[in-house]
Design a protein around this motif. Structure first.
Motif, PDB file in Angstrom:
ATOM      1  N   VAL A  83       0.822  -1.207   0.000  1.00 47.30           N
ATOM      2  CA  VAL A  83       0.000   0.000   0.000  1.00 47.30           C
ATOM      3  C   VAL A  83       0.855   1.256   0.000  1.00 47.30           C
ATOM      4  O   VAL A  83       0.579   2.203  -0.742  1.00 47.30           O
ATOM      5  CB  VAL A  83      -0.969  -0.013   1.203  1.00 47.30           C
ATOM      6  N   ARG A  84       1.883   1.271   0.803  1.00 48.52           N
ATOM      7  CA  ARG A  84       2.753   2.457   0.884  1.00 48.52           C
ATOM      8  C   ARG A  84       4.076   2.109   0.218  1.00 48.52           C
ATOM      9  O   ARG A  84       4.980   1.585   0.857  1.00 48.52           O
ATOM     10  CB  ARG A  84       2.929   2.879   2.332  1.00 48.52           C
ATOM     11  N   GLY A  89       2.668   5.366  -4.907  1.00 47.82           N
ATOM     12  CA  GLY A  89       1.805   4.820  -3.864  1.00 47.82           C
ATOM     13  C   GLY A  89       0.923   3.686  -4.360  1.00 47.82           C
ATOM     14  O   GLY A  89       0.746   3.471  -5.561  1.00 47.82           O
ATOM     15  N   SER A 110      -0.256  -5.193   3.226  1.00 48.65           N
ATOM     16  CA  SER A 110       0.257  -3.985   3.865  1.00 48.65           C
ATOM     17  C   SER A 110       0.438  -4.142   5.368  1.00 48.65           C
ATOM     18  O   SER A 110      -0.264  -4.920   6.004  1.00 48.65           O
ATOM     19  CB  SER A 110      -0.715  -2.826   3.608  1.00 48.65           C
ATOM     20  N   HIS A 112      -0.305  -1.655   7.093  1.00 48.58           N
ATOM     21  CA  HIS A 112      -1.304  -0.681   7.544  1.00 48.58           C
ATOM     22  C   HIS A 112      -2.716  -1.253   7.415  1.00 48.58           C
ATOM     23  O   HIS A 112      -3.118  -1.648   6.331  1.00 48.58           O
ATOM     24  CB  HIS A 112      -1.163   0.605   6.732  1.00 48.58           C
ATOM     25  N   ASP A 114      -5.471   0.538   8.709  1.00 46.48           N
ATOM     26  CA  ASP A 114      -6.420   1.606   9.010  1.00 46.48           C
ATOM     27  C   ASP A 114      -7.503   1.673   7.932  1.00 46.48           C
ATOM     28  O   ASP A 114      -7.282   1.284   6.778  1.00 46.48           O
ATOM     29  CB  ASP A 114      -5.693   2.945   9.122  1.00 46.48           C
ATOM     30  N   ARG A 116      -8.788   4.103   6.323  1.00 45.12           N
ATOM     31  CA  ARG A 116      -8.496   4.990   5.180  1.00 45.12           C
ATOM     32  C   ARG A 116      -7.683   4.252   4.112  1.00 45.12           C
ATOM     33  O   ARG A 116      -7.994   4.336   2.925  1.00 45.12           O
ATOM     34  CB  ARG A 116      -7.759   6.235   5.653  1.00 45.12           C
ATOM     35  N   SER A 117      -6.637   3.538   4.517  1.00 40.29           N
ATOM     36  CA  SER A 117      -5.819   2.781   3.558  1.00 40.29           C
ATOM     37  C   SER A 117      -6.648   1.717   2.858  1.00 40.29           C
ATOM     38  O   SER A 117      -6.565   1.547   1.637  1.00 40.29           O
ATOM     39  CB  SER A 117      -4.631   2.118   4.265  1.00 40.29           C
ATOM     40  N   GLN A 120      -9.069   3.438   0.385  1.00 39.02           N
ATOM     41  CA  GLN A 120      -8.376   3.934  -0.803  1.00 39.02           C
ATOM     42  C   GLN A 120      -8.044   2.805  -1.761  1.00 39.02           C
ATOM     43  O   GLN A 120      -8.222   2.943  -2.973  1.00 39.02           O
ATOM     44  CB  GLN A 120      -7.079   4.661  -0.410  1.00 39.02           C
ATOM     45  N   MET A 121      -7.566   1.707  -1.234  1.00 38.19           N
ATOM     46  CA  MET A 121      -7.214   0.575  -2.101  1.00 38.19           C
ATOM     47  C   MET A 121      -8.468  -0.050  -2.712  1.00 38.19           C
ATOM     48  O   MET A 121      -8.470  -0.418  -3.884  1.00 38.19           O
ATOM     49  CB  MET A 121      -6.393  -0.458  -1.330  1.00 38.19           C
ATOM     50  N   TYR A 129      -7.538  -7.562   0.754  1.00 35.28           N
ATOM     51  CA  TYR A 129      -6.616  -6.735   1.524  1.00 35.28           C
ATOM     52  C   TYR A 129      -6.153  -7.563   2.712  1.00 35.28           C
ATOM     53  O   TYR A 129      -6.950  -7.908   3.577  1.00 35.28           O
ATOM     54  CB  TYR A 129      -7.331  -5.462   2.001  1.00 35.28           C
TER      55      TYR A 129
END
Length: 155
Positions: A83-84, A89, A110, A112, A114, A116-117, A120-121, A129
């Motif tokens: 993800v990051r 990105g 990832s 992460h 959270d 938000r991540s 977004q994905m 995920y």
């Protein structure tokens, strides 16, 4: 995280894995592109996935731009995306792969977790995920699941 040894397979994958010995025709393999800027993670994922008889890692990219170019060149069934990641990105990378290679299924991997991540994905086209540290068996199962869902038209 990845040290549990090869994941075990059951069901159709076992049948495919043994039938080819008698027929001398190897089973079709799911082609996977890995994108992670940490070479240790990329190497561990390659080793894990290539220990499976039905999965082949076609490349490991270290940044988003490289991942997009390799996806376009190699046309994998699955892209396993950090993800990051530098070079644009994870969400940009996912959107570009989706746009340029629409049949490639997208999966995030990832550190992460959270919301938000994840959101977004998902909005970029990612259908699975997983958080780093997930069991090896879950990583392999998720790759097989998104390919099966795609084949069944449930994605």
């Amino acid at each position: 995280m990845f040290g549990g040894g090869p994941a075990t397979t059951t069901g159709a994958a076992d049948r495919a894995g043994t039938d080819w010995v008698m027929n001398r025709t190897p089973p079709p393999r799911l082609r996977v592109l890995v994108a992670d800027d940490n070479p240790v993670i990329g190497d561990a994922l390659r080793a894990l996935l290539e220990s499976e008889p039905d999965i082949e890692v076609v490349a490991v990219a270290l940044d988003a731009g490289e991942a997009v170019a390799l996806a376009e060149l190699l046309s994998p069934e699955v892209a396993l995306l950090d993800v990051r990641i530098p070079g644009g990105g994870g969400a940009w990378m996912a959107r570009e792969i989706r746009r340029r290679v629409p049949h490639t299924r997208l999966m995030a991997f990832s550190a992460h977790s959270d919301t938000r991540s994840i959101a977004q994905m998902a909005s970029a086209g990612v259908t699975e995920y997983l958080v780093k540290g997930s069991p090896n068996t879950e990583i392999v199962a998720a790759i097989r699941r998104i390919c099966a869902n795609s084949a069944n038209g449930t994605e």
